[in-house]
Design a protein around this motif. Structure first.
Motif, PDB file in Angstrom:
ATOM      1  N   ASP A 167       0.951  -1.319   0.103  1.00  0.00           N
ATOM      2  CA  ASP A 167      -0.034  -0.172  -0.021  1.00  0.00           C
ATOM      3  C   ASP A 167       0.837   1.278   0.029  1.00  0.00           C
ATOM      4  N   GLY A 168       0.562   2.293  -0.899  1.00  0.00           N
ATOM      5  CA  GLY A 168       1.278   3.533  -0.645  1.00  0.00           C
ATOM      6  C   GLY A 168       0.671   4.470  -1.990  1.00  0.00           C
ATOM      7  N   ILE A 169       1.412   5.519  -2.256  1.00  0.00           N
ATOM      8  CA  ILE A 169       1.062   6.357  -3.314  1.00  0.00           C
ATOM      9  C   ILE A 169       1.952   6.042  -4.498  1.00  0.00           C
ATOM     10  N   TYR A 170       1.384   6.108  -5.834  1.00  0.00           N
ATOM     11  CA  TYR A 170       1.946   5.501  -6.805  1.00  0.00           C
ATOM     12  C   TYR A 170       1.788   6.425  -7.838  1.00  0.00           C
ATOM     13  N   VAL A 171       2.478   6.555  -9.091  1.00  0.00           N
ATOM     14  CA  VAL A 171       2.271   7.143 -10.421  1.00  0.00           C
ATOM     15  C   VAL A 171       1.892   6.074 -11.302  1.00  0.00           C
ATOM     16  N   PHE A 172       0.880   5.930 -11.993  1.00  0.00           N
ATOM     17  CA  PHE A 172       0.880   4.659 -12.726  1.00  0.00           C
ATOM     18  C   PHE A 172      -0.071   5.173 -14.060  1.00  0.00           C
ATOM     19  N   MET A 185      -4.302  -2.751  -1.879  1.00  0.00           N
ATOM     20  CA  MET A 185      -4.843  -4.097  -2.048  1.00  0.00           C
ATOM     21  C   MET A 185      -6.100  -4.487  -0.968  1.00  0.00           C
ATOM     22  N   ILE A 186      -7.126  -4.610  -1.545  1.00  0.00           N
ATOM     23  CA  ILE A 186      -8.438  -5.192  -0.631  1.00  0.00           C
ATOM     24  C   ILE A 186      -8.949  -6.244  -1.065  1.00  0.00           C
ATOM     25  N   LYS A 187      -8.764  -7.494  -0.261  1.00  0.00           N
ATOM     26  CA  LYS A 187      -9.086  -9.019  -0.768  1.00  0.00           C
ATOM     27  C   LYS A 187      -8.033  -9.003  -1.921  1.00  0.00           C
ATOM     28  N   ASN A 188      -8.752  -9.243  -3.000  1.00  0.00           N
ATOM     29  CA  ASN A 188      -8.143  -9.662  -4.233  1.00  0.00           C
ATOM     30  C   ASN A 188      -8.183  -8.587  -5.475  1.00  0.00           C
ATOM     31  N   LYS A 189      -8.634  -7.605  -4.848  1.00  0.00           N
ATOM     32  CA  LYS A 189      -8.753  -6.063  -5.847  1.00  0.00           C
ATOM     33  C   LYS A 189      -7.631  -5.030  -5.537  1.00  0.00           C
ATOM     34  N   LEU A 190      -7.286  -4.583  -6.397  1.00  0.00           N
ATOM     35  CA  LEU A 190      -6.391  -3.299  -6.205  1.00  0.00           C
ATOM     36  C   LEU A 190      -7.295  -2.049  -6.546  1.00  0.00           C
ATOM     37  N   THR A 191      -7.328  -1.522  -5.288  1.00  0.00           N
ATOM     38  CA  THR A 191      -8.182  -0.081  -5.019  1.00  0.00           C
ATOM     39  C   THR A 191      -7.592   0.934  -5.544  1.00  0.00           C
ATOM     40  N   VAL A 192      -7.947   1.876  -6.205  1.00  0.00           N
ATOM     41  CA  VAL A 192      -7.361   3.494  -6.564  1.00  0.00           C
ATOM     42  C   VAL A 192      -8.181   4.206  -5.645  1.00  0.00           C
ATOM     43  N   ASN A 198     -14.098  13.821  -1.830  1.00  0.00           N
ATOM     44  CA  ASN A 198     -14.894  14.361  -2.815  1.00  0.00           C
ATOM     45  C   ASN A 198     -14.770  13.488  -4.198  1.00  0.00           C
ATOM     46  N   TYR A 199     -13.944  12.543  -3.999  1.00  0.00           N
ATOM     47  CA  TYR A 199     -13.594  11.581  -5.191  1.00  0.00           C
ATOM     48  C   TYR A 199     -13.897  10.302  -4.773  1.00  0.00           C
ATOM     49  N   ARG A 200     -14.415   9.502  -5.688  1.00  0.00           N
ATOM     50  CA  ARG A 200     -14.868   8.163  -5.163  1.00  0.00           C
ATOM     51  C   ARG A 200     -13.661   7.127  -5.681  1.00  0.00           C
ATOM     52  N   ASP A 201     -13.598   6.016  -4.711  1.00  0.00           N
ATOM     53  CA  ASP A 201     -12.454   5.095  -5.130  1.00  0.00           C
ATOM     54  C   ASP A 201     -13.026   4.185  -6.336  1.00  0.00           C
ATOM     55  N   TRP A 202     -11.977   3.623  -6.903  1.00  0.00           N
ATOM     56  CA  TRP A 202     -12.489   2.560  -8.101  1.00  0.00           C
ATOM     57  C   TRP A 202     -11.345   1.487  -7.985  1.00  0.00           C
ATOM     58  N   ASP A 203     -11.479   0.517  -8.777  1.00  0.00           N
ATOM     59  CA  ASP A 203     -10.726  -0.839  -8.891  1.00  0.00           C
ATOM     60  C   ASP A 203     -10.020  -0.840 -10.128  1.00  0.00           C
ATOM     61  N   ILE A 204      -9.198  -1.606 -10.065  1.00  0.00           N
ATOM     62  CA  ILE A 204      -8.428  -2.091 -11.234  1.00  0.00           C
ATOM     63  C   ILE A 204      -8.819  -3.870 -11.315  1.00  0.00           C
ATOM     64  N   ASP A 205      -9.537  -4.106 -12.212  1.00  0.00           N
ATOM     65  CA  ASP A 205     -10.035  -5.043 -12.594  1.00  0.00           C
ATOM     66  C   ASP A 205      -9.214  -6.040 -13.204  1.00  0.00           C
TER      67      ASP A 205
END
Length: 230
Positions: A167-172, A185-192, A198-205
């Protein structure tokens, strides 16, 4: 239609082969990899990562991120930086990472610094034993990381960490846009995650993985605040 990072990398490697008049076998020999590896890179099936990407960057003279960013010109991404004796230079890249919807190379802030020079002692305190070639600096735009990283701040990233290193801050890169976000990493999903609520989280599927490439992990940031006295 936007190209995924593997396709962009394939185009860049083909460009190098043309520039140097090398065959795929010759490039494989120079890098110490199998001809099949280079064939896969050129076809876009895979892309060089880790030590192979570092070796390819050193051999070609192009920085590692150039191989994955189709919208950035060769001239901008290949500016030479001269290193003085007993100094540690951190190059400022002429690109911006978005703490927001995602952009590439939109000049909201005018960049005039090409590198910051540190003494060896300062560099050791800031970056540990990391070699200067691993450390790059870029400017942040957007407010989705506000209260942690402000718009206009400059962040120092370790581009050698091109994988999820906890877990950390990345440039991607996602698709053809460059982001700076918190990855967890939350369970088996990488969450952004955006630190601005004010901004919603989203996942890298899993089906998104061919569009996702980690450019580096953020080590620290510095504010870029201007104060006028006259």
């Amino acid at each position: 239609m936007k190209k995924n990072p593997n396709e962009v990398s394939a185009t860049r490697i083909s460009q190098i082969l043309t520039e140097r008049n090398w065959s795929q076998s010759e490039l494989a020999r120079r890098l110490g990899v199998s001809p099949q590896s280079v064939q896969f890179w050129v076809s876009g099936k895979t892309a060089p990562r880790g030590n192979n990407l570092t070796a390819l960057s050193s051999l070609s003279g192009y920085p590692e991120h150039w191989f994955f960013m189709s919208d950035v010109s060769t001239e901008v991404m290949n500016k030479p930086v001269v290193r003085k004796n007993d100094s540690y230079l951190v190059e400022l890249l002429d690109i911006e990472a978005s703490a927001g919807p995602g952009i590439i190379n939109k000049s909201e802030f005018i960049e005039t610094i090409r590198a910051i020079e540190y003494t060896s002692d300062e560099a050791l305190r800031l970056f540990g034993n990391r070699p200067s070639a691993n450390i790059k600096m870029i400017t942040v735009v957007g407010d989705s990381m506000q209260n942690t990283i402000e718009p206009g701040d400059q962040v120092f990233i370790d581009v050698h960490i091109d994988y999820f290193d906890g877990d950390g801050i990345y440039v991607f890169i996602f698709g053809q846009t460059l982001h700076i976000k918190r990855l967890q990493m939350i369970k088996n999903k990488l969450t952004v995650i955006s630190d601005n609520p004010n901004y919603r989280d989203w996942d890298i599927d899993k089906e998104d993985e061919d569009q996702f490439f980690i450019f580096g992990k953020v080590l620290l940031s510095q504010s870029r605040t201007y104060k006028r006295y006259a």
